[in-house]
Design a protein around this motif. Structure first.
Motif, PDB file in Angstrom:
ATOM      1  N   ASP A   1      -3.538  -5.226  -7.206  1.00 38.73           N
ATOM      2  CA  ASP A   1      -3.256  -3.823  -7.472  1.00 38.73           C
ATOM      3  C   ASP A   1      -2.898  -3.157  -6.148  1.00 38.73           C
ATOM      4  O   ASP A   1      -3.745  -2.994  -5.274  1.00 38.73           O
ATOM      5  N   LYS A   2      -1.639  -2.768  -5.977  1.00 41.50           N
ATOM      6  CA  LYS A   2      -1.182  -2.219  -4.709  1.00 41.50           C
ATOM      7  C   LYS A   2      -1.808  -0.860  -4.392  1.00 41.50           C
ATOM      8  O   LYS A   2      -1.778  -0.423  -3.240  1.00 41.50           O
ATOM      9  N   THR A   3      -2.350  -0.183  -5.384  1.00 38.89           N
ATOM     10  CA  THR A   3      -2.993   1.096  -5.095  1.00 38.89           C
ATOM     11  C   THR A   3      -4.232   0.915  -4.222  1.00 38.89           C
ATOM     12  O   THR A   3      -4.733   1.873  -3.644  1.00 38.89           O
ATOM     13  N   CYS A   4      -4.706  -0.326  -4.086  1.00 38.39           N
ATOM     14  CA  CYS A   4      -5.850  -0.601  -3.207  1.00 38.39           C
ATOM     15  C   CYS A   4      -5.544  -0.225  -1.762  1.00 38.39           C
ATOM     16  O   CYS A   4      -6.450   0.073  -0.981  1.00 38.39           O
ATOM     17  N   THR A   5      -4.265  -0.261  -1.389  1.00 39.62           N
ATOM     18  CA  THR A   5      -3.897  -0.042   0.011  1.00 39.62           C
ATOM     19  C   THR A   5      -3.691   1.432   0.352  1.00 39.62           C
ATOM     20  O   THR A   5      -3.266   1.757   1.462  1.00 39.62           O
TER      21      THR A   5
END
Length: 286
Positions: free
Chosen positions: A143-147
């Motif tokens: 999940d790229k929103t982690c970054t």
């Protein structure tokens, strides 16, 4: 015997008072050398703040080879138009105004040797996060929103990154410098901060206690004097870096510059429309 003890007691008291006096004088002289605390944010508006240079965005374009139907909007230096707002005593990142790009929120004044304090709250997102990187130095979080992250920059180059260590986005000191240990070519972590304050990116954070409070306000304190940069998160020291660049290209890294807060880059976080919030921002010169 009583008179001896009495004399010893008086001497001891005089010694203690003398030491206390020296400590008091030392403390006063240290305070005299440091400037008074100055609030950078008045809790009401963006007085004393601007946005760093950046491009505007065209509103509409015509056919290929023709001038756009509407001229591109010039880049604004008003924080309200470049992705920031003030609400209930808090600075919050928001979508920039139509025709404008987001920009870093920066102080009008420049600072060199300072102590800086502020509180921040970072939006939480993503459940499948990993601090590890792939072979091509790509973040392995599904999940790229982690970054999702922000950061505060001092002296043109040094940034205290404000991110989630579970996604390899530490609260630590980072610069853009091409060195063997840099990731993605020029991202050099001088300190991985809340992942143990050690140099390097691919660390196992599980051995260190979680300091950042998820979904809540966190307090940051930074001191930067000469070549020595230190940072504390919620009262615990997370970074202690001495950096004295000799490369002529990094000469401005030693000069005074505005303090700047990064608008969260949506591209890094897969377009996540979260927000970072700041309050209680104050500074004093050292």
């Amino acid at each position: 015997m009583r008179s001896v003890f009495k004399r010893v007691g008086v001497a001891s008291c005089s010694f203690i008072i003398g030491i206390a006096g020296v400590l008091l004088i030392t403390t006063l002289s240290v305070d005299a050398q440091s400037g008074a605390w100055k609030p950078l944010f008045n809790g009401k508006d963006f007085t004393g703040w601007t946005v760093l240079a950046g491009g505007g965005r065209g509103r509409a374009g015509g056919p290929a080879g023709q001038a756009p139907a509407t001229p591109p909007a010039p880049p604004s230096i008003r924080p309200e138009e470049r992705g920031w707002k003030v609400e209930n005593g808090v600075i919050t990142s928001v979508a920039p105004a139509e025709g404008q790009r987001s920009g870093s929120l920066a102080t009008v004044d420049a600072f060199k040797d300072v102590e800086l304090e502020f509180d921040f709250l970072l939006a939480e997102a993503g459940a499948k996060c990993t601090p590890k990187l792939g072979d091509k130095q790509a973040n392995l979080s599904e999940d790229k929103t982690c970054t999702f992250n922000s950061g505060v920059t001092l002296r043109n180059a040094y940034q205290l990154n404000l991110g989630r260590r579970e996604a390899g986005e530490y609260i630590g000191i980072v610069v853009h410098r091409t060195v063997p240990e840099a990731i993605r070519g020029n991202v050099d972590w001088l300190s991985s901060g809340d992942c143990g304050s050690k140099r390097g990116y691919l660390e196992d954070c599980d051995q260190f206690p979680m300091i950042r409070k998820k979904g809540d306000w966190n307090h940051v304190r930074i001191t930067f004097k000469g070549t020595h940069l230190q940072a504390w998160l919620n009262g615990k020291q997370i970074a202690d870096v001495t950096d004295d660049p000799t490369d002529p290209a990094e000469a401005t890294w030693k000069e005074a510059a505005p303090i700047a807060f990064q608008w969260p880059p949506a591209g890094e976080s897969g377009g996540f429309a979260g927000s970072v919030k700041y309050k209680n921002i104050r500074v004093r010169e050292l």
